[in-house]
Structure formats: structure tokens, C-alpha cells
Design a protein around this motif. Structure first.
Motif, PDB file in Angstrom:
ATOM      1  N   PRO A  92       0.810  -1.220   0.000  1.00  0.00           N
ATOM      2  CA  PRO A  92       0.000   0.000   0.000  1.00  0.00           C
ATOM      3  C   PRO A  92       0.840   1.265   0.000  1.00  0.00           C
ATOM      4  CG  PRO A  92       0.253  -0.750   2.244  1.00  0.00           C
ATOM      5  CD  PRO A  92       1.033  -1.716   1.371  1.00  0.00           C
ATOM      6  N   HIS A  93       0.188   2.386  -0.342  1.00  0.00           N
ATOM      7  CA  HIS A  93       0.745   3.727  -0.160  1.00  0.00           C
ATOM      8  C   HIS A  93      -0.387   4.675   0.181  1.00  0.00           C
ATOM      9  CE1 HIS A  93       4.884   3.148  -1.523  1.00  0.00           C
ATOM     10  NE2 HIS A  93       4.438   2.457  -2.565  1.00  0.00           N
ATOM     11  N   ARG A  94      -0.045   5.729   0.886  1.00  0.00           N
ATOM     12  CA  ARG A  94      -0.961   6.853   1.116  1.00  0.00           C
ATOM     13  C   ARG A  94      -0.132   8.126   1.264  1.00  0.00           C
ATOM     14  NH1 ARG A  94      -5.641   6.891   5.721  1.00  0.00           N
ATOM     15  NH2 ARG A  94      -6.795   5.835   4.049  1.00  0.00           N
ATOM     16  N   ALA A 150      -0.775   8.156  -5.056  1.00  0.00           N
ATOM     17  CA  ALA A 150      -1.411   7.291  -4.072  1.00  0.00           C
ATOM     18  C   ALA A 150      -2.620   7.968  -3.452  1.00  0.00           C
ATOM     19  CB  ALA A 150      -0.402   6.909  -2.993  1.00  0.00           C
ATOM     20  N   GLY A 151      -2.491   9.275  -3.165  1.00  0.00           N
ATOM     21  CA  GLY A 151      -3.599   9.977  -2.542  1.00  0.00           C
ATOM     22  C   GLY A 151      -4.078   9.261  -1.305  1.00  0.00           C
ATOM     23  N   ARG A 152      -5.409   9.064  -1.212  1.00  0.00           N
ATOM     24  CA  ARG A 152      -5.996   8.424  -0.032  1.00  0.00           C
ATOM     25  C   ARG A 152      -5.463   7.013   0.187  1.00  0.00           C
ATOM     26  NH1 ARG A 152      -9.992   8.036   3.540  1.00  0.00           N
ATOM     27  NH2 ARG A 152     -10.761   5.931   3.979  1.00  0.00           N
ATOM     28  N   GLY A 153      -5.248   6.298  -0.920  1.00  0.00           N
ATOM     29  CA  GLY A 153      -4.734   4.948  -0.751  1.00  0.00           C
ATOM     30  C   GLY A 153      -4.736   4.162  -2.038  1.00  0.00           C
ATOM     31  N   ILE A 154      -3.672   3.441  -2.261  1.00  0.00           N
ATOM     32  CA  ILE A 154      -3.575   2.548  -3.411  1.00  0.00           C
ATOM     33  C   ILE A 154      -2.790   1.318  -2.980  1.00  0.00           C
ATOM     34  CG2 ILE A 154      -1.402   3.423  -4.377  1.00  0.00           C
ATOM     35  CD1 ILE A 154      -2.808   3.317  -7.154  1.00  0.00           C
ATOM     36  N   TYR A 197      -5.595   0.399   6.692  1.00  0.00           N
ATOM     37  CA  TYR A 197      -5.029  -0.708   5.917  1.00  0.00           C
ATOM     38  C   TYR A 197      -5.367  -2.047   6.569  1.00  0.00           C
ATOM     39  CZ  TYR A 197      -1.648  -3.739   3.624  1.00  0.00           C
ATOM     40  OH  TYR A 197      -1.050  -4.769   2.932  1.00  0.00           O
ATOM     41  N   ASN A 198      -5.212  -2.129   7.871  1.00  0.00           N
ATOM     42  CA  ASN A 198      -5.489  -3.380   8.579  1.00  0.00           C
ATOM     43  C   ASN A 198      -6.966  -3.743   8.543  1.00  0.00           C
ATOM     44  OD1 ASN A 198      -2.793  -3.839   9.300  1.00  0.00           O
ATOM     45  ND2 ASN A 198      -2.959  -2.560  11.136  1.00  0.00           N
ATOM     46  N   ASN A 199      -7.828  -2.720   8.465  1.00  0.00           N
ATOM     47  CA  ASN A 199      -9.280  -2.940   8.417  1.00  0.00           C
ATOM     48  C   ASN A 199      -9.799  -3.137   7.004  1.00  0.00           C
ATOM     49  OD1 ASN A 199      -9.416  -2.626  11.197  1.00  0.00           O
ATOM     50  ND2 ASN A 199      -9.924  -0.438  11.091  1.00  0.00           N
ATOM     51  N   GLY A 200      -8.905  -2.973   6.015  1.00  0.00           N
ATOM     52  CA  GLY A 200      -9.329  -3.118   4.628  1.00  0.00           C
ATOM     53  C   GLY A 200     -10.046  -1.918   4.068  1.00  0.00           C
ATOM     54  N   THR A 201      -9.885  -0.739   4.700  1.00  0.00           N
ATOM     55  CA  THR A 201     -10.592   0.475   4.241  1.00  0.00           C
ATOM     56  C   THR A 201      -9.653   1.545   3.722  1.00  0.00           C
ATOM     57  OG1 THR A 201     -10.597   1.392   6.492  1.00  0.00           O
ATOM     58  CG2 THR A 201     -12.501   0.061   5.840  1.00  0.00           C
ATOM     59  N   LEU A 202      -8.384   1.239   3.525  1.00  0.00           N
ATOM     60  CA  LEU A 202      -7.417   2.224   3.063  1.00  0.00           C
ATOM     61  C   LEU A 202      -7.833   2.836   1.734  1.00  0.00           C
ATOM     62  CD1 LEU A 202      -4.361   3.311   3.676  1.00  0.00           C
ATOM     63  CD2 LEU A 202      -3.779   1.781   1.788  1.00  0.00           C
ATOM     64  N   THR A 203      -8.399   2.031   0.865  1.00  0.00           N
ATOM     65  CA  THR A 203      -8.711   2.490  -0.496  1.00  0.00           C
ATOM     66  C   THR A 203     -10.168   2.868  -0.679  1.00  0.00           C
ATOM     67  OG1 THR A 203      -9.123   0.218  -1.233  1.00  0.00           O
ATOM     68  CG2 THR A 203      -6.877   1.032  -1.432  1.00  0.00           C
ATOM     69  N   ASP A 204     -10.952   2.895   0.400  1.00  0.00           N
ATOM     70  CA  ASP A 204     -12.390   3.228   0.293  1.00  0.00           C
ATOM     71  C   ASP A 204     -12.584   4.703  -0.077  1.00  0.00           C
ATOM     72  OD1 ASP A 204     -12.846   0.663   0.934  1.00  0.00           O
ATOM     73  OD2 ASP A 204     -13.705   1.055   2.931  1.00  0.00           O
TER      74      ASP A 204
END
Length: 295
Positions: A67-69, A104-108, A288-295
């Protein structure tokens, strides 16, 4: 005898040099890294990695999904090929002379995997910081193939060698008194990147925005400066001025030239995340751990 280096009026002085350090990233890819997360002199740039090896074992494992943010990355290849894939469905390869840009912005979540091309691998990845107001923007990505990158002759004036050139990868530049635009013009903080190749003893004087930070990474040959001759593997940081004066040593020089608008904002960094506070880093880890990084 090499003539002494005299800084021209208005040219930026060399403030200091930073040597790259051997490191590893991804699945054990061997790199040379220059990091400037804690240095205002680097802003808006954060880090430069150089991959350079003819041994596939040094790089073939690549960079599996991660991931990145809060940042943008710009990958530029001199030799070899990398393929990008991300959670948005983007997929594309860039080969010798081409580049890839990712916001990356919010998350990729993406991967970067090399091919085992003849001649080994030689390339760079630059991390560019994003302003606090933009760190949660929508992510995006694009390929820039070698044929899209303008390659212009540099007139070095007296004493310059034939064959000096500049390849415009990102941002805006003034070459030969004319405004030139690279294919990537929407990088964060007005970031601009060019590959400059100087012939033996060639000297150039390039106007650059006075409000921008200016950095030069020597990837081949050597530069002659007012602080002496500086060889490959070193990042040079320049002070205030209206132009950049570069002179190659007798073997010529290959350079990555960077300029951009300093952000002057706090930097909090943890692994693949770059934010403005420890609380924002902790939030990125939770997302990231919750799976919402890219939401």
C-alpha cells in the motif's frame, strides 16, 4: 588540466551533497537510496531509489502488492522493464527510456514487478510529497512511454561537447530560451524531473524557478563543482538562485535534475505512508489493517 569552476552570477551555489546508501526493499530488491524525509532542503521530494544491476537475482523478486498513502511516485527506467498493477485495475509496463507516475492519494495497493530483460536493470523511483490538503485525493496512475518524452539538444556554449541532451519527464522547463513542457505536468508541488546527459567537459546554465528547491542526482560520470569533483551515487542540493550551472568532468555525466515547490509542512513517515502527523499515520495503519485504506 581541468579549468577551475567559477560560479556564474545568479547561479545557485552547491550547499551540500548526500551519498546514496546500499539498502533493500520489496522482496529483497537491492537498491541505492537517498532519503530526505526529515530535510526541508529536499521538499517536495522525499526519497530517491536507484536500481542498478546486471544480476537478475538482485531485482527479479520485485515489489509484490503493497500500500501507499499521501505521496506520488515517479519511476524512470534507463534499462530494463517494470510492470505496474493496482487495485483499481490499472496495468501497464514501462521499458527503457520510459516512466510511470502514480498518485497514491488516499490509498492505493499496487505491485511493481521487473522483467528479466537483457542488459540487466537500471532505473529510479522518486517519492514526491503531497500537500496536506491533497493527501486524501483520489488515486491515479499513468504510463509515459519513451517515445512520449521530449529529447532536446543542450547548447552548452563555449567548451561544450557534442551530444549533450535533456529528456523532459515531468514539469516545465526553459531550454534555449523557450518554455518546454514534459508529458507529465500535474505532479504534486509543481515537481519537475529531467534526465540530463552531458558530454565530456560540457557546461550548461539552465534557468529554474527561484521559488523551487533544486536537487541533482549523479548516476554516471562526474560533475565539476565549486566544492570539487563529485561522482556517481551522490545527490546534490543547491541554494537560492535563478539558474543551475552544471559542468561535466572529462568522462561526461548522467544526471537526474529535480525541482519543485517546497511544501513547508510537517512530515510524518512510516513505511509506505507519508502524512503530516503521527495520528494520521496511525489512522492509515488502521485503515489498511481494516481493509478500508482504499475506500
Amino acid at each position: 588540466m581541468h579549468k577551475s569552476f567559477e560560479l556564474q552570477p545568479g547561479a545557485r551555489p552547491l550547499v551540500r551533497g548526500v551519498g546514496s546508501q546500499a539498502s533493500a526493499d520489496g522482496a529483497g530488491v537491492r537498491i541505492q537510496r537517498v532519503a530526505g524525509f526529515d530535510s526541508p532542503d529536499f521538499s517536495p521530494f522525499l526519497m530517491l531509489d536507484e536500481i542498478r544491476s546486471e544480476n537478475a537475482d538482485d531485482y527479479i523478486a520485485g515489489f509484490p502488492p503493497h500500500p501507499h498513502r499521501g505521496i506520488e511516485t515517479l519511476t524512470y527506467m534507463l534499462n530494463g522493464e517494470f510492470e505496474h498493477q493496482d487495485h483499481l485495475g490499472n496495468r501497464g509496463a514501462v521499458a527503457s527510456g520510459g516512466a510511470q507516475w502514480m498518485r497514491a492519494g488516499r490509498g492505493i495497493i499496487h505491485s511493481e514487478m521487473p522483467s528479466q530483460a537483457p542488459g540487466g536493470m537500471h532505473g529510479f523511483q522518486l517519492w514526491i510529497n503531497m500537500a496536506a490538503a491533497n493527501k486524501m485525493d483520489k488515486p491515479s496512475w499513468r504510463d509515459i512511454q519513451s517515445t512520449e518524452i521530449p529529447e532536446l539538444a543542450l547548447d552548452g556554449g563555449e567548451g561544450a561537447s557534442e551530444g549533450s541532451l535533456i529528456r523532459l519527464i515531468a514539469g516545465e522547463w526553459t531550454i534555449g530560451g523557450e518554455e518546454k513542457h514534459a508529458p507529465l505536468t500535474d505532479a504534486a508541488a509543481e515537481a519537475a524531473v529531467a534526465d540530463i546527459r552531458l558530454g565530456a567537459g560540457a557546461e550548461v546554465l539552465m534557468p529554474l524557478p527561484e521559488t523551487h528547491s533544486v536537487l541533482v542526482y549523479v548516476y554516471s560520470g562526474a560533475l565539476v563543482t565549486e566544492r570539487g569533483t563529485i561522482g556517481r551515487g551522490n545527490m546534490l542540493l543547491y541554494g537560492a538562485g535563478e539558474s543551475l550551472q552544471l559542468r561535466a568532468h572529462t568522462e561526461g555525466a548522467g544526471l537526474l535534475c529535480l525541482h519543485g515547490l517546497p511544501l513547508r509542512e510537517p512530515v510524518a513517515h512510516y513505511g509506505p505512508f507519508v502524512m503530516n502527523s503521527r495520528e494520521e499515520i496511525e489512522q492509515a495503519l488502521r485503515d489498511y489493517n481494516n481493509g478500508t485504506l482504499t475506500d
